[in-house]
Design an enzyme around this catalytic site. Structure first.
Site, short mmCIF file in Angstrom:
data_model
loop_
_atom_site.label_atom_id
_atom_site.label_comp_id
_atom_site.label_asym_id
_atom_site.label_seq_id
_atom_site.Cartn_x
_atom_site.Cartn_y
_atom_site.Cartn_z
N GLY A 283 30.26 9.11 -71.47
CA GLY A 283 30.79 10.08 -70.58
C GLY A 283 30.63 9.69 -68.88
O GLY A 283 31.98 9.66 -68.11
N ARG A 284 29.43 8.91 -68.45
CA ARG A 284 29.91 8.22 -66.92
C ARG A 284 31.01 6.81 -67.13
O ARG A 284 30.84 6.09 -65.56
CB ARG A 284 28.35 7.92 -66.40
CG ARG A 284 27.54 6.92 -67.72
CD ARG A 284 26.30 6.74 -67.09
NE ARG A 284 25.31 6.28 -68.16
CZ ARG A 284 25.36 6.86 -69.44
NH1 ARG A 284 25.34 7.86 -69.46
NH2 ARG A 284 24.11 5.56 -69.81
N GLU B 150 21.60 7.09 -64.98
CA GLU B 150 22.21 7.32 -66.48
C GLU B 150 21.75 6.27 -66.92
O GLU B 150 21.54 6.30 -68.04
CB GLU B 150 22.92 8.87 -66.86
CG GLU B 150 22.50 9.31 -67.47
CD GLU B 150 23.65 10.37 -67.77
OE1 GLU B 150 24.48 10.28 -68.06
OE2 GLU B 150 23.28 11.87 -67.70
N LYS C 93 33.15 15.84 -72.92
CA LYS C 93 33.47 15.24 -74.09
C LYS C 93 33.06 15.49 -75.86
O LYS C 93 33.62 15.63 -76.22
CB LYS C 93 32.60 13.89 -74.09
CG LYS C 93 32.73 12.93 -74.85
CD LYS C 93 31.83 11.26 -74.77
CE LYS C 93 31.54 10.46 -76.26
NZ LYS C 93 31.11 9.70 -75.39
N LYS D 274 17.39 19.56 -71.36
CA LYS D 274 19.09 20.64 -72.24
C LYS D 274 17.89 21.83 -73.59
O LYS D 274 17.75 22.31 -73.36
CB LYS D 274 19.28 19.82 -72.60
CG LYS D 274 20.04 19.35 -72.00
CD LYS D 274 21.95 18.66 -73.22
CE LYS D 274 21.99 17.55 -71.83
NZ LYS D 274 22.55 16.60 -73.05
N HIS E 248 23.58 8.45 -37.66
CA HIS E 248 22.84 9.08 -37.11
C HIS E 248 21.83 10.51 -38.26
O HIS E 248 21.64 11.24 -37.22
CB HIS E 248 23.87 10.39 -36.98
CG HIS E 248 24.72 9.49 -35.31
ND1 HIS E 248 23.94 9.02 -34.77
CD2 HIS E 248 25.70 9.11 -35.61
CE1 HIS E 248 25.24 8.61 -33.53
NE2 HIS E 248 26.40 7.95 -34.91
N GLU F 170 26.64 24.18 -69.15
CA GLU F 170 27.10 24.61 -68.37
C GLU F 170 28.95 24.35 -68.26
O GLU F 170 29.12 25.38 -68.10
CB GLU F 170 26.78 23.50 -67.47
CG GLU F 170 25.54 23.24 -67.18
CD GLU F 170 24.52 22.13 -66.89
OE1 GLU F 170 25.13 22.03 -68.86
OE2 GLU F 170 23.54 21.49 -67.05
O1 F6P Z 1 24.23 14.90 -68.86
C1 F6P Z 1 24.03 14.21 -69.55
C2 F6P Z 1 25.78 14.18 -69.95
O2 F6P Z 1 25.34 13.77 -71.45
C3 F6P Z 1 26.44 12.90 -69.44
O3 F6P Z 1 25.92 11.75 -70.48
C4 F6P Z 1 27.68 13.28 -69.34
O4 F6P Z 1 28.52 12.88 -68.70
C5 F6P Z 1 27.07 14.83 -69.56
O5 F6P Z 1 26.18 15.34 -69.56
C6 F6P Z 1 28.51 16.60 -69.61
O6 F6P Z 1 29.08 15.70 -71.56
P1 F6P Z 1 29.97 16.32 -71.57
O7 F6P Z 1 31.15 15.92 -71.26
O8 F6P Z 1 30.08 16.23 -73.23
O9 F6P Z 1 30.26 17.90 -71.36
#
Ligand code: F6P
Length: 542
Positions: free
Chosen positions: A270-271, A356, A209, A507, A387, A215
């Site tokens: 995002g979620r 979240e 987003k 972060k 199990h 990452e």
């Molecule tokens: O973990 C925090 C967060 O902002 C989530 O809410 C989101 O889904 C994720 O990082 C990834 O964010 P982006 O889509 O901006 O890379």
């Protein structure tokens, strides 16, 4: 902001406290014995889901009190505010419109003076054209080979929804295409994902987003290096990389042609984004028609949530029952137990959606809460969990309400498998509710010294959701159900379910530590003594 009456001061909350005192000792055995129709009465069927909540420790009075609380919390108005684009994400000043992602073409939803629905459908069309090209082999890589491998790079909402949906709907996927999902900054994730792939046949979808997530940017950079090492031409990027983002400037700066960017909007969290362009990998896997069916399923649940009375409203009831178990019975977690192998990533997906969203310790107007908020969500597909951890659910010291999710039909009619699977899900809910008494054990001739070990207290609450078959529409309905259940709870707990400030500190600190690990000379370390020592140890050993 208008003054908010603290939750525990609401008369409806106090009424629930009084009601809890009266009924909390009742056993499900007695509740069922007292009403032979209980198993049908405490059920709702809507939007393709048969929702059986009879095995919760509730009476009709409980349901009435919980619905009164929902009314007193203004849930009805808040649902309308969400659906109509009010800026209910207060801390970020944004509307919350994942429901617009599945709105019909002729709907009108206005944000900042503009109808967003035509934008949603324009992106869906662009996704469709692209997905069709990839699926038909018309989208060629730099060397002219057709794309066979699709690698989604993203994390959190830009990963968990897509990977969950791909796994859930694998039965509907184009089997000639290979799908991989890279999320972790751990290099092993990328390395293993591409280990057997030919760069000339591989398409990367960089899903972020913000297009700033550490990452994802690290993985996308590594992917570019991996592709260029083999394809040896910057021009290859345009054929092998597309982006899904709200941030066109960053996408362009990364080197992806914004013509190959699929947009979405700041009003999609995002979620809550798997039905947006973030679902591009899903659409390529299952095709635009099935993707449309998934949206239609979610829309059905949206309409149900928006229109049904709370007593017959599945997401509202699910959220309210969660509050009953969490805030009154003290249940700290919920086990999500899909009896459907294809839903193996559903609990992981729900962890972000629920925790979240509602893992908050202050209310929307900044007061510390004096009650519990989000439960811990966890789970595994049945029957594997049986199990493993079910022992604790049946006989441990913790109360763990369970969400059982099952389907009457299977995609694989293999001998007795499905009947056995279903026998297990029904049996587990029955065992949790009714347990096994000392008298029953004695009648079976169990020796006295073994009686305490073999006794099951029962009275452990569960919901059973029975659907017809795991189709794209069914998945859409299920996801929307949980989204709205989260909303119900967030509104009653008075928290803001649509921000996530709690992930920021880690972060920021990682951003400070990374250069300290990579510096040639040991930098002056100004952390606590534990962090300093760990950094030194790592630097010495790396
Ligand atoms: O973990 C925090 C967060 O902002 C989530 O809410 C989101 O889904 C994720 O990082 C990834 O964010 P982006 O889509 O901006 O890379």
């Amino acid at each position: 902001m208008a003054d908010i009456i603290p939750l525990k001061s609401l008369p409806e909350w106090k009424a629930l406290e009084g009601h809890y005192e009266k009924i909390s000792k009742l056993h499900l055995r007695d509740l069922f014995a007292a009403d032979p129709r209980r198993g049908e009465k405490f059920t709702v069927e809507a939007a393709g889901i048969y929702f059986d909540y009879s095995k919760h420790r509730v009476t009709s009075g409980t349901v009435n009190h919980l619905c009164d609380l929902a009314e007193a919390s203004g849930l009805r108005e808040k649902i309308e505010d969400m659906f109509t684009g009010e800026k209910i994400n207060l801390t970020e000043g944004r509307a919350v419109l994942h429901t617009a992602l599945r709105a019909p073409r002729n709907a009108t939803i206005v944000v900042d003076g503009e109808n967003v629905v035509p934008h949603v459908h324009a992106v869906l069309e662009k996704m469709q054209q692209f997905a069709d090209k990839v699926r038909s082999g018309h989208w060629r890589g730099h060397t002219g080979k057709a794309i066979k491998n699709i690698v989604n790079i993203g994390i959190g909402g830009s990963d968990l929804g897509p990977v969950m949906a791909y796994e859930a709907l694998r039965h509907y996927s184009q089997r000639g295409l290979v799908f991989r999902f890279v999320s972790n900054v751990d290099g092993a994730d990328f390395a293993e994902a591409v280990i057997d792939l030919d760069p000339a046949e591989t398409l990367f979808i960089v899903a972020s987003k913000t297009f700033t997530t550490q990452e994802t940017m690290a993985n996308a950079g590594t992917a570019r290096d991996w592709a260029l090492e083999a394809l040896k031409d910057e021009a290859a990027i345009a054929k092998h990389f597309v982006a899904v983002s709200t941030n066109a400037a960053r996408v362009a700066a990364f080197g992806i042609d914004t013509a190959n960017m699929f947009g979405f909007w700041d009003w999609v969290g995002g979620r809550y984004s798997m039905f947006s362009a973030i679902g591009l990998s899903t659409m390529i896997a299952i095709g635009p028609k099935h993707f449309g069916e998934m949206l239609a399923g979610a829309r059905e649940m949206d309409e149900h949530y928006r229109n049904a009375a709370f007593e017959e409203n599945i997401p509202a009831l699910m959220g309210l029952l969660g509050i009953w178990n969490n805030n009154f019975f003290g249940a700290q977690s919920i086990a999500v137990l899909p009896y459907e192998q294809y839903l193996k990533r559903f609990p992981a997906y729900l962890q972000q959606l629920t925790m979240e969203s509602n893992g908050k310790r202050v209310t929307i107007d900044g007061r510390a809460v004096d009650y519990q908020t989000s439960q811990v969500y966890w789970g595994e597909p049945g029957t594997n969990g049986q199990h493993s951890f079910y022992q604790l659910i049946h006989q441990g010291t913790k109360l763990i309400p369970c969400d059982f999710i099952a389907f009457s039909k299977t995609h694989h009619k293999l001998g007795r498998h499905h009947d056995l699977l279903m026998a297990n899900v029904f049996a587990q809910a029955e065992a949790l509710a009714f347990g096994k008494t000392v008298e029953e054990l004695k009648a079976e001739g169990v020796k006295d010294w073994l009686l305490p070990h073999k006794t099951f207290e029962g009275n452990r609450p569960s919901t059973t959701m029975l659907l017809d078959e795991l189709t794209p529409a069914a998945l859409g309905r299920l996801v929307a159900l949980y989204e709205h259940s989260v909303f119900t709870q967030g509104m009653i707990w008075q928290v803001g379910p649509f921000d996530q400030w709690g992930v920021e500190l880690g972060k920021a600190l990682a951003g400070r530590i990374a250069p300290e690990l990579e510096a040639g000379e040991e930098p002056e370390l100004k952390h606590d003594s534990s962090t300093n020592a760990l950094i030194r140890r790592y630097r010495a050993a790396r």
